[in-house]
Every structure is written in structure tokens, then in C-alpha cells.
Design a protein around this motif. Structure first.
Motif, mmCIF file in Angstrom:
data_model
loop_
_atom_site.group_PDB
_atom_site.id
_atom_site.type_symbol
_atom_site.label_atom_id
_atom_site.label_comp_id
_atom_site.label_asym_id
_atom_site.label_seq_id
_atom_site.Cartn_x
_atom_site.Cartn_y
_atom_site.Cartn_z
ATOM 1 N N VAL A 72 0.867 -1.176 0.000
ATOM 2 C CA VAL A 72 0.000 0.000 0.000
ATOM 3 C C VAL A 72 0.903 1.225 0.000
ATOM 4 O O VAL A 72 1.708 1.426 0.909
ATOM 5 C CB VAL A 72 -0.926 0.035 1.243
ATOM 6 C CG1 VAL A 72 -1.766 1.300 1.235
ATOM 7 C CG2 VAL A 72 -1.803 -1.198 1.298
ATOM 8 N N ILE A 128 -2.057 -1.665 -3.634
ATOM 9 C CA ILE A 128 -3.184 -0.762 -3.406
ATOM 10 C C ILE A 128 -2.652 0.666 -3.397
ATOM 11 O O ILE A 128 -1.665 0.968 -2.729
ATOM 12 C CB ILE A 128 -3.886 -1.079 -2.075
ATOM 13 C CG1 ILE A 128 -4.462 -2.492 -2.112
ATOM 14 C CG2 ILE A 128 -4.972 -0.056 -1.773
ATOM 15 C CD1 ILE A 128 -5.016 -2.974 -0.786
ATOM 16 N N HIS A 143 -3.333 -4.384 -9.424
ATOM 17 C CA HIS A 143 -3.293 -3.006 -8.920
ATOM 18 C C HIS A 143 -4.721 -2.598 -8.602
ATOM 19 O O HIS A 143 -5.599 -2.646 -9.455
ATOM 20 C CB HIS A 143 -2.687 -2.060 -9.964
ATOM 21 C CG HIS A 143 -2.761 -0.631 -9.563
ATOM 22 N ND1 HIS A 143 -3.028 0.369 -10.454
ATOM 23 C CD2 HIS A 143 -2.612 -0.017 -8.365
ATOM 24 C CE1 HIS A 143 -3.032 1.529 -9.826
ATOM 25 N NE2 HIS A 143 -2.786 1.311 -8.560
ATOM 26 N N ILE A 144 -4.953 -2.200 -7.358
ATOM 27 C CA ILE A 144 -6.280 -1.782 -6.919
ATOM 28 C C ILE A 144 -6.223 -0.296 -6.597
ATOM 29 O O ILE A 144 -5.664 0.101 -5.567
ATOM 30 C CB ILE A 144 -6.747 -2.580 -5.694
ATOM 31 C CG1 ILE A 144 -6.728 -4.078 -6.020
ATOM 32 C CG2 ILE A 144 -8.131 -2.130 -5.256
ATOM 33 C CD1 ILE A 144 -6.963 -4.971 -4.818
ATOM 34 N N TYR A 194 -7.828 3.279 -5.432
ATOM 35 C CA TYR A 194 -8.923 3.819 -4.634
ATOM 36 C C TYR A 194 -9.096 5.297 -4.946
ATOM 37 O O TYR A 194 -8.121 5.991 -5.215
ATOM 38 C CB TYR A 194 -8.618 3.716 -3.145
ATOM 39 C CG TYR A 194 -8.651 2.326 -2.568
ATOM 40 C CD1 TYR A 194 -8.901 1.202 -3.343
ATOM 41 C CD2 TYR A 194 -8.409 2.140 -1.234
ATOM 42 C CE1 TYR A 194 -8.913 -0.060 -2.800
ATOM 43 C CE2 TYR A 194 -8.422 0.878 -0.662
ATOM 44 C CZ TYR A 194 -8.675 -0.221 -1.451
ATOM 45 O OH TYR A 194 -8.679 -1.462 -0.899
ATOM 46 N N SER A 245 -10.571 -2.210 1.429
ATOM 47 C CA SER A 245 -9.302 -2.768 1.900
ATOM 48 C C SER A 245 -9.531 -4.028 2.715
ATOM 49 O O SER A 245 -8.840 -5.036 2.534
ATOM 50 C CB SER A 245 -8.548 -1.747 2.754
ATOM 51 O OG SER A 245 -8.202 -0.634 2.004
ATOM 52 N N CYS A 271 -10.499 -6.798 0.377
ATOM 53 C CA CYS A 271 -9.332 -7.242 -0.388
ATOM 54 C C CYS A 271 -8.432 -8.133 0.462
ATOM 55 O O CYS A 271 -8.000 -9.206 0.011
ATOM 56 C CB CYS A 271 -8.557 -6.034 -0.904
ATOM 57 S SG CYS A 271 -6.992 -6.462 -1.706
#
Length: 92
Positions: free
Chosen positions: A2, A32, A52-53, A55, A82, A85
Motif C-alpha cells: 500500500v 493498493i 493493482h487496486i 482507490y 481494503s 481485499c
């Protein structure tokens, strides 16, 4: 991993991801970050990242308190996403 909105945060995480992939080629790297242009530029074509996430999360509106409710909604959505995930991927 992250990290977001700063090459100083993202690049060290990418270096660690690369090291992990060298020692464990089958490792699945989930990254993330935010939905910013910099994050997409640094992460979109990286071969070491499997997922790849991004937000949507604005900066904390310190000087514009009327934007605080929208920020809180974004924050809660990011928190739930989160948690989901992490529960789904079950990282080591």
C-alpha cells in the motif's frame, strides 16, 4: 503493498516487490494505491505487480471543512474495500 501519491513511497515498495519476485517467482503481488495519474504511471505497466487496486481518496480537507463529509465517505469506502481485499487475498 500500500503506497500512493508519492514516488518516494511507491518506488521503495516496487523495489521490495521486485526482490520478492526474484526469490519467489510465483508470489502474487497486490498493490493498493490511489487513482492519481502518478500512481497509474508508476504502476500500470510494472511486470512485478499482478493486481493493482486504485482507490478514490482525496487528501484530508484541513482548510475546507465543508468537504469533510465527502472525505469521510471516501475513507469508509476505502476501508471496507481494503478489508474485503485483505480477507479475499489472505496475504502472508
Amino acid at each position: 503493498f500500500v503506497a500512493a501519491k508519492s514516488a518516494g513511497h511507491i518506488l521503495p515498495a516496487l523495489a521490495l516487490a521486485k526482490q520478492i519476485k526474484q526469490f519467489e517467482p510465483k508470489a502474487e503481488i497486490v498493490f493498493i494505491s490511489t487513482n492519481s495519474a502518478l500512481d497509474h504511471k508508476l504502476l500500470s505497466d510494472n511486470p512485478d505487480i499482478n493486481t493493482h487496486i486504485p482507490y478514490t481518496l482525496s487528501n484530508i480537507p484541513y482548510t475546507k471543512p465543508w468537504r469533510l463529509p465527502a472525505f469521510c465517505i471516501q475513507f469508509v469506502r476505502a476501508l471496507v474495500k481494503s478489508y474485503t481485499c485483505l480477507k479475499h487475498t489472505n496475504p502472508e
